[in-house]
Design a protein around this motif. Structure first.
Motif, PDB file in Angstrom:
ATOM      1  N   VAL A  11     -15.557  -2.054  14.297  1.00 22.01           N
ATOM      2  CA  VAL A  11     -16.433  -1.457  15.313  1.00 22.01           C
ATOM      3  C   VAL A  11     -17.895  -1.714  14.956  1.00 22.01           C
ATOM      4  O   VAL A  11     -18.706  -2.091  15.807  1.00 22.01           O
ATOM      5  CB  VAL A  11     -16.155   0.052  15.444  1.00 22.01           C
ATOM      6  N   GLY A  12     -18.230  -1.533  13.692  1.00 21.37           N
ATOM      7  CA  GLY A  12     -19.605  -1.746  13.257  1.00 21.37           C
ATOM      8  C   GLY A  12     -20.072  -3.178  13.425  1.00 21.37           C
ATOM      9  O   GLY A  12     -21.248  -3.428  13.718  1.00 21.37           O
ATOM     10  N   ASP A  13     -19.150  -4.136  13.270  1.00 23.44           N
ATOM     11  CA  ASP A  13     -19.492  -5.554  13.433  1.00 23.44           C
ATOM     12  C   ASP A  13     -19.445  -6.003  14.886  1.00 23.44           C
ATOM     13  O   ASP A  13     -19.711  -7.174  15.184  1.00 23.44           O
ATOM     14  CB  ASP A  13     -18.532  -6.424  12.615  1.00 23.44           C
ATOM     15  N   GLY A  14     -19.070  -5.098  15.777  1.00 22.18           N
ATOM     16  CA  GLY A  14     -19.009  -5.454  17.192  1.00 22.18           C
ATOM     17  C   GLY A  14     -17.791  -6.261  17.578  1.00 22.18           C
ATOM     18  O   GLY A  14     -17.758  -6.863  18.659  1.00 22.18           O
ATOM     19  N   VAL A  15     -16.774  -6.274  16.713  1.00 24.57           N
ATOM     20  CA  VAL A  15     -15.564  -7.038  17.015  1.00 24.57           C
ATOM     21  C   VAL A  15     -14.721  -6.322  18.060  1.00 24.57           C
ATOM     22  O   VAL A  15     -14.196  -6.948  18.989  1.00 24.57           O
ATOM     23  CB  VAL A  15     -14.731  -7.276  15.739  1.00 24.57           C
ATOM     24  N   MET A  16     -14.584  -5.008  17.932  1.00 25.22           N
ATOM     25  CA  MET A  16     -13.741  -4.281  18.877  1.00 25.22           C
ATOM     26  C   MET A  16     -14.403  -2.987  19.319  1.00 25.22           C
ATOM     27  O   MET A  16     -15.346  -2.493  18.683  1.00 25.22           O
ATOM     28  CB  MET A  16     -12.360  -3.999  18.273  1.00 25.22           C
ATOM     29  N   ALA A  17     -13.902  -2.444  20.412  1.00 30.55           N
ATOM     30  CA  ALA A  17     -14.442  -1.213  20.975  1.00 30.55           C
ATOM     31  C   ALA A  17     -14.138  -0.028  20.069  1.00 30.55           C
ATOM     32  O   ALA A  17     -13.150  -0.022  19.327  1.00 30.55           O
ATOM     33  CB  ALA A  17     -13.848  -0.974  22.361  1.00 30.55           C
TER      34      ALA A  17
ATOM     35  N   ILE B  83       0.827  -1.206   0.000  1.00 27.96           N
ATOM     36  CA  ILE B  83       0.000   0.000   0.000  1.00 27.96           C
ATOM     37  C   ILE B  83       0.863   1.257   0.000  1.00 27.96           C
ATOM     38  O   ILE B  83       1.943   1.294   0.595  1.00 27.96           O
ATOM     39  CB  ILE B  83      -0.948  -0.004   1.226  1.00 27.96           C
ATOM     40  N   GLU B  84       0.390   2.282  -0.693  1.00 25.11           N
ATOM     41  CA  GLU B  84       1.098   3.555  -0.713  1.00 25.11           C
ATOM     42  C   GLU B  84       0.882   4.289   0.612  1.00 25.11           C
ATOM     43  O   GLU B  84      -0.162   4.151   1.256  1.00 25.11           O
ATOM     44  CB  GLU B  84       0.591   4.427  -1.863  1.00 25.11           C
ATOM     45  N   ARG B  85       1.863   5.073   0.991  1.00 23.99           N
ATOM     46  CA  ARG B  85       1.788   5.811   2.257  1.00 23.99           C
ATOM     47  C   ARG B  85       0.536   6.686   2.315  1.00 23.99           C
ATOM     48  O   ARG B  85      -0.128   6.777   3.353  1.00 23.99           O
ATOM     49  CB  ARG B  85       3.047   6.667   2.427  1.00 23.99           C
ATOM     50  N   ASP B  86       0.189   7.328   1.198  1.00 26.84           N
ATOM     51  CA  ASP B  86      -0.960   8.237   1.178  1.00 26.84           C
ATOM     52  C   ASP B  86      -2.292   7.511   1.345  1.00 26.84           C
ATOM     53  O   ASP B  86      -3.310   8.149   1.635  1.00 26.84           O
ATOM     54  CB  ASP B  86      -0.979   9.036  -0.127  1.00 26.84           C
ATOM     55  N   ASP B  87      -2.304   6.194   1.143  1.00 21.06           N
ATOM     56  CA  ASP B  87      -3.549   5.429   1.242  1.00 21.06           C
ATOM     57  C   ASP B  87      -3.699   4.698   2.575  1.00 21.06           C
ATOM     58  O   ASP B  87      -4.739   4.088   2.842  1.00 21.06           O
ATOM     59  CB  ASP B  87      -3.622   4.397   0.109  1.00 21.06           C
ATOM     60  N   ALA B  88      -2.669   4.743   3.411  1.00 20.25           N
ATOM     61  CA  ALA B  88      -2.661   3.935   4.631  1.00 20.25           C
ATOM     62  C   ALA B  88      -3.727   4.372   5.631  1.00 20.25           C
ATOM     63  O   ALA B  88      -4.409   3.536   6.235  1.00 20.25           O
ATOM     64  CB  ALA B  88      -1.283   3.983   5.280  1.00 20.25           C
ATOM     65  N   ALA B  89      -3.879   5.676   5.833  1.00 18.48           N
ATOM     66  CA  ALA B  89      -4.854   6.160   6.813  1.00 18.48           C
ATOM     67  C   ALA B  89      -6.273   5.772   6.413  1.00 18.48           C
ATOM     68  O   ALA B  89      -7.092   5.400   7.265  1.00 18.48           O
ATOM     69  CB  ALA B  89      -4.732   7.674   6.972  1.00 18.48           C
ATOM     70  N   ALA B  90      -6.573   5.843   5.120  1.00 21.91           N
ATOM     71  CA  ALA B  90      -7.907   5.464   4.651  1.00 21.91           C
ATOM     72  C   ALA B  90      -8.157   3.980   4.879  1.00 21.91           C
ATOM     73  O   ALA B  90      -9.260   3.574   5.271  1.00 21.91           O
ATOM     74  CB  ALA B  90      -8.061   5.812   3.171  1.00 21.91           C
ATOM     75  N   ALA B  91      -7.138   3.154   4.651  1.00 20.16           N
ATOM     76  CA  ALA B  91      -7.283   1.713   4.869  1.00 20.16           C
ATOM     77  C   ALA B  91      -7.514   1.406   6.346  1.00 20.16           C
ATOM     78  O   ALA B  91      -8.368   0.578   6.697  1.00 20.16           O
ATOM     79  CB  ALA B  91      -6.038   0.985   4.364  1.00 20.16           C
ATOM     80  N   ALA B  92      -6.766   2.067   7.219  1.00 19.14           N
ATOM     81  CA  ALA B  92      -6.929   1.848   8.656  1.00 19.14           C
ATOM     82  C   ALA B  92      -8.300   2.316   9.129  1.00 19.14           C
ATOM     83  O   ALA B  92      -8.956   1.649   9.941  1.00 19.14           O
ATOM     84  CB  ALA B  92      -5.825   2.573   9.421  1.00 19.14           C
ATOM     85  N   THR B  93      -8.746   3.454   8.621  1.00 22.42           N
ATOM     86  CA  THR B  93     -10.055   3.980   9.005  1.00 22.42           C
ATOM     87  C   THR B  93     -11.178   3.065   8.540  1.00 22.42           C
ATOM     88  O   THR B  93     -12.137   2.796   9.281  1.00 22.42           O
ATOM     89  CB  THR B  93     -10.257   5.390   8.418  1.00 22.42           C
ATOM     90  N   ASP B  94     -11.068   2.560   7.323  1.00 19.48           N
ATOM     91  CA  ASP B  94     -12.093   1.661   6.791  1.00 19.48           C
ATOM     92  C   ASP B  94     -12.198   0.390   7.633  1.00 19.48           C
ATOM     93  O   ASP B  94     -13.305  -0.056   7.970  1.00 19.48           O
ATOM     94  CB  ASP B  94     -11.765   1.312   5.337  1.00 19.48           C
ATOM     95  N   LEU B  95     -11.049  -0.184   8.000  1.00 15.08           N
ATOM     96  CA  LEU B  95     -11.082  -1.398   8.814  1.00 15.08           C
ATOM     97  C   LEU B  95     -11.610  -1.088  10.213  1.00 15.08           C
ATOM     98  O   LEU B  95     -12.372  -1.883  10.784  1.00 15.08           O
ATOM     99  CB  LEU B  95      -9.689  -2.018   8.892  1.00 15.08           C
ATOM    100  N   TYR B  96     -11.232   0.043  10.765  1.00 12.68           N
ATOM    101  CA  TYR B  96     -11.753   0.462  12.075  1.00 12.68           C
ATOM    102  C   TYR B  96     -13.281   0.507  12.050  1.00 12.68           C
ATOM    103  O   TYR B  96     -13.948  -0.044  12.938  1.00 12.68           O
ATOM    104  CB  TYR B  96     -11.181   1.838  12.434  1.00 12.68           C
ATOM    105  N   LEU B  97     -13.850   1.127  11.035  1.00 11.51           N
ATOM    106  CA  LEU B  97     -15.303   1.253  10.944  1.00 11.51           C
ATOM    107  C   LEU B  97     -15.973  -0.114  10.806  1.00 11.51           C
ATOM    108  O   LEU B  97     -17.034  -0.362  11.394  1.00 11.51           O
ATOM    109  CB  LEU B  97     -15.673   2.153   9.765  1.00 11.51           C
ATOM    110  N   HIS B  98     -15.354  -1.007  10.043  1.00  8.43           N
ATOM    111  CA  HIS B  98     -15.925  -2.342   9.879  1.00  8.43           C
ATOM    112  C   HIS B  98     -15.868  -3.141  11.184  1.00  8.43           C
ATOM    113  O   HIS B  98     -16.854  -3.776  11.580  1.00  8.43           O
ATOM    114  CB  HIS B  98     -15.186  -3.101   8.771  1.00  8.43           C
TER     115      HIS B  98
END
Length: 217
Positions: A44-50, A27-42
């Protein structure tokens, strides 16, 4: 199972220190934050993590899903994006902001590591003859990752640092990574194909090509 559950009487501290890190080396450096945010939302939304980290300024998010804990032994998750840090927001959640110590280098901090040349497959470790290029590449990676190249002492080929792989799974570089706290998920290396694929997909590794690093927190 993806991990070896602790035997009765095993010290809990040992298991709590074990970590498995999945590193996206492409992954490119400029895309890393978006990837982390997307996984965070998934997650949290699925109830896996706080939605909130365990402590303000911390990178660990507690796992809430008891089935996830039972299947993986993982009790907390960190999502890393180079050059970013997590900050609490007004919506009782967290988001990434610029700054912070994340540099995209993931390795065992309690011991050394070795990597393998992508061309000739020779191994190289810090302190070996000819390892000066590796030391320089690690320093360059933090400021200009696209310029971080390592010269192999065996075949004299220059290769990008992120192409070097660790045969012992103790090193990788990449701008987005996921740390799973609580166990060494050796099943991700093979032998538990269905469970490993399911976990990788759940964590966004749809191609199944994130590098695996085993460390201790």
């Amino acid at each position: 199972m993806l991990y070896e559950a602790p035997r009765r009487g095993s010290p809990s501290q040992v298991m709590s220190e074990a970590t498995t890190i999945l590193v996206d080396t492409e992954i490119e450096r400029d895309d890393a934050a978006a990837a982390a945010t997307d996984l965070y939302l998934h997650l949290v939304g699925d109830g896996v993590m706080a939605a909130l980290p365990e402590r303000d300024g911390d990178t660990r998010f507690r796992v809430l899903d008891p089935r996830f804990i039972e299947e993986t032994g993982v009790r907390a998750i960190s999502l890393h994006a180079s050059g970013h840090r997590w900050q609490l927001d007004a919506a009782n959640g967290a988001h990434l902001v610029d700054g912070g110590p994340e540099n995209g280098i993931f390795c065992r901090y309690d011991a050394g590591f070795s990597i393998r040349c992508p061309e000739c497959r020779a191994t190289l470790a810090l302190g070996d003859e000819g390892s000066e290029a590796l030391e320089e590449a690690l320093a360059v990676w933090c400021d200009a990752p696209d310029s971080a190249y390592v010269a192999c002492p065996t075949c004299a080929t220059w290769s990008a640092l992120q192409l070097w792989r660790s045969p012992a799974h103790d090193f990788a570089v990449g701008h987005f990574a996921i740390t799973l706290y609580g166990s060494h998920l050796k099943g991700l290396l093979g032998g538990h194909e269905h469970a490993a694929t399911a976990l990788r997909h759940r964590l966004g590794d749809l191609a199944g090509d994130y590098a695996v690093v085993f460390a201790n927190a």
